[in-house]
Each structure stands twice: as C-alpha cells, then as structure tokens.
Design a protein around this motif. Structure first.
Motif, mmCIF file in Angstrom:
data_model
loop_
_atom_site.group_PDB
_atom_site.id
_atom_site.type_symbol
_atom_site.label_atom_id
_atom_site.label_comp_id
_atom_site.label_asym_id
_atom_site.label_seq_id
_atom_site.Cartn_x
_atom_site.Cartn_y
_atom_site.Cartn_z
ATOM 1 N N MET A 29 113.826 40.645 -4.199
ATOM 2 C CA MET A 29 114.960 40.945 -3.157
ATOM 3 C C MET A 29 115.278 42.417 -2.701
ATOM 4 N N ALA A 30 114.261 42.958 -3.063
ATOM 5 C CA ALA A 30 114.292 44.297 -2.878
ATOM 6 C C ALA A 30 113.641 44.700 -1.446
ATOM 7 N N SER A 31 112.743 43.911 -1.374
ATOM 8 C CA SER A 31 112.636 43.658 -0.233
ATOM 9 C C SER A 31 112.914 43.168 1.420
ATOM 10 N N SER A 32 113.781 42.345 1.025
ATOM 11 C CA SER A 32 113.936 41.279 1.726
ATOM 12 C C SER A 32 115.112 41.964 2.320
ATOM 13 N N GLY A 33 115.955 43.250 2.753
ATOM 14 C CA GLY A 33 116.126 44.002 3.223
ATOM 15 C C GLY A 33 115.927 44.851 3.906
ATOM 16 N N GLY A 34 114.223 44.622 4.416
ATOM 17 C CA GLY A 34 113.335 45.978 5.504
ATOM 18 C C GLY A 34 113.333 47.032 4.671
ATOM 19 N N ILE A 35 114.292 47.386 4.596
ATOM 20 C CA ILE A 35 114.224 49.050 4.397
ATOM 21 C C ILE A 35 113.290 49.355 3.077
ATOM 22 N N MET A 36 112.240 48.934 1.988
ATOM 23 C CA MET A 36 111.769 49.044 0.817
ATOM 24 C C MET A 36 109.906 49.008 0.519
#
Length: 213
Positions: A29-36
C-alpha cells in the motif's frame, strides 16, 4: 509513510506467516503511491532473501528496480545481486550488476568496489580483466576498506599466497590437485549480501533519495 512504518513493524515483530503477509500488504500500500522508495526497497529485500516467505527473485527485481529508479542508494547492491543470480525466465546481466556496484561505490559503499574487483578478477558473469580488478580493489583499499587492503596485497603479490584445490577423481582415477596463487581458485559469484547499517553518502528527503551516477 504510516503504512510503511506499520508494515515494517508488523514484519519485524512477526510471530507467524500471517503477520508477514499483513506487513507485506501494508508495504505494498505504501509502495503503490510511487513516492516511497523505502517501501519498494523493503519489499525487494523481503522477496530477495525470503525471510519467512519463499524467495521470489522476479518480485525482488520488480521492487528493487523501482527503488533504484527513484534514486534509493541502498537498493543498488541487492539489485546487483539479482542481476548476478538471474531467475527463471531471466538469465541475469553481469555487466548491469557491475554498473550498479560501481555506482554504489561512488556513493560511499566501498564494499561494492571489492565485489566488482572479484567479478573482474575471476571473470564471473563478465569478461575477466586483471587490470580492472586491480584498479577497483585499489580504489576500495584507498577508501579504507579493510577487506580490500588484504585482497589488494594478494593481487599485487600473488606468489605470497598459495592455495591448493583437490580435484575429485574421475572414473576411478586418483584425485588430482591444482595450485592457485593470489586470490585463489575461481569461485561462484560472491555473495553480495546486504547490510542496512551501511552509511552511504546520499540524501533522503520526504521519502526520496538521490545518488551520484
């Protein structure tokens, strides 16, 4: 950031595979935003080393590539390991691994230069090149890497270091031996491993990182 922190905590305190899977979902979920990129890196390490879950090199490759593209320096060495190992459907790329390791070295991870030197010295997944091996080992030694200092002497003064390899017998013949000098007998690709404590010369801000190419 909240899902990343929760995912890391869930995995570090895991008591079952269910806890691991829940932690992975939070990291995804944290990865899905593309900014983490930290989340991508964490997922890549989990799948690369298979801590309490089956290894999955394809997924490790996916997440580590994303992290490296975002400029996260800690992902350079583990991604290089994936390139060296390959996985079903992908034979790997020794030169790509060397390129990543050189970038890691430029960003303060001097151990990376040692691995480049070993790959070049033995000709593992790349063309053997003694001069390059000597150059990169010397660079690592000049940066104070203790392993490089010892191995550099073995390269520069090979006659001081003699090793004998026993070759198993074939078809009932007697075993034979072969003598090697310097770094010794060619080996399997060195295990790059991974150390979260490595302090590289990079900047991190708001979840993003930038490294010198």
């Amino acid at each position: 950031m909240r899902n990343y922190a929760k995912g890391q905590h869930r995995i570090s305190a895991a008591k079952s595979s269910k806890d691991i899977q829940q932690g992975i979902r939070l990291l995804e979920m944290a990865s899905s935003g593309g900014i983490m990129p930290q989340a991508d890196h964490a997922l890549g390490i989990i799948y690369l080393y298979g801590d309490q879950i089956p290894r999955n090199y394809a997924l490790a490759y996916k997440y580590l590539v994303r992290s490296v593209k975002a400029g996260f320096v800690k992902s350079l060495m583990p991604l290089a390991e994936v390139y060296l190992s390959g996985f079903p459907g992908y034979n790997g790329d020794g030169q790509a691994a060397v390129d990543l390791l050189v970038i890691a070295g430029k960003n303060g991870i001097t151990e990376a230069y040692v691995y480049v030197a070993e790959l070049k010295y033995y000709g593992i997944r790349v063309a053997g090149d003694w001069e390059d091996a000597h150059l990169y080992m010397k660079i690592a030694a000049e940066h104070g890497n203790p392993k490089a200092k010892a191995l550099l002497d073995m390269i520069e003064n090979p006659k001081k270091y003699v090793s004998v390899q026993v070759i198993p017998p074939v078809k009932g013949n007697r075993p034979t031996t072969k003598t090697f000098y310097g770094l010794g007998a060619p080996a399997l690709p060195p295990s790059i491993g991974f150390d979260e404590t490595v302090q590289a010369s990079h900047e991190e801000k708001d979840g993003n990182a930038h490294f010198i190419v």
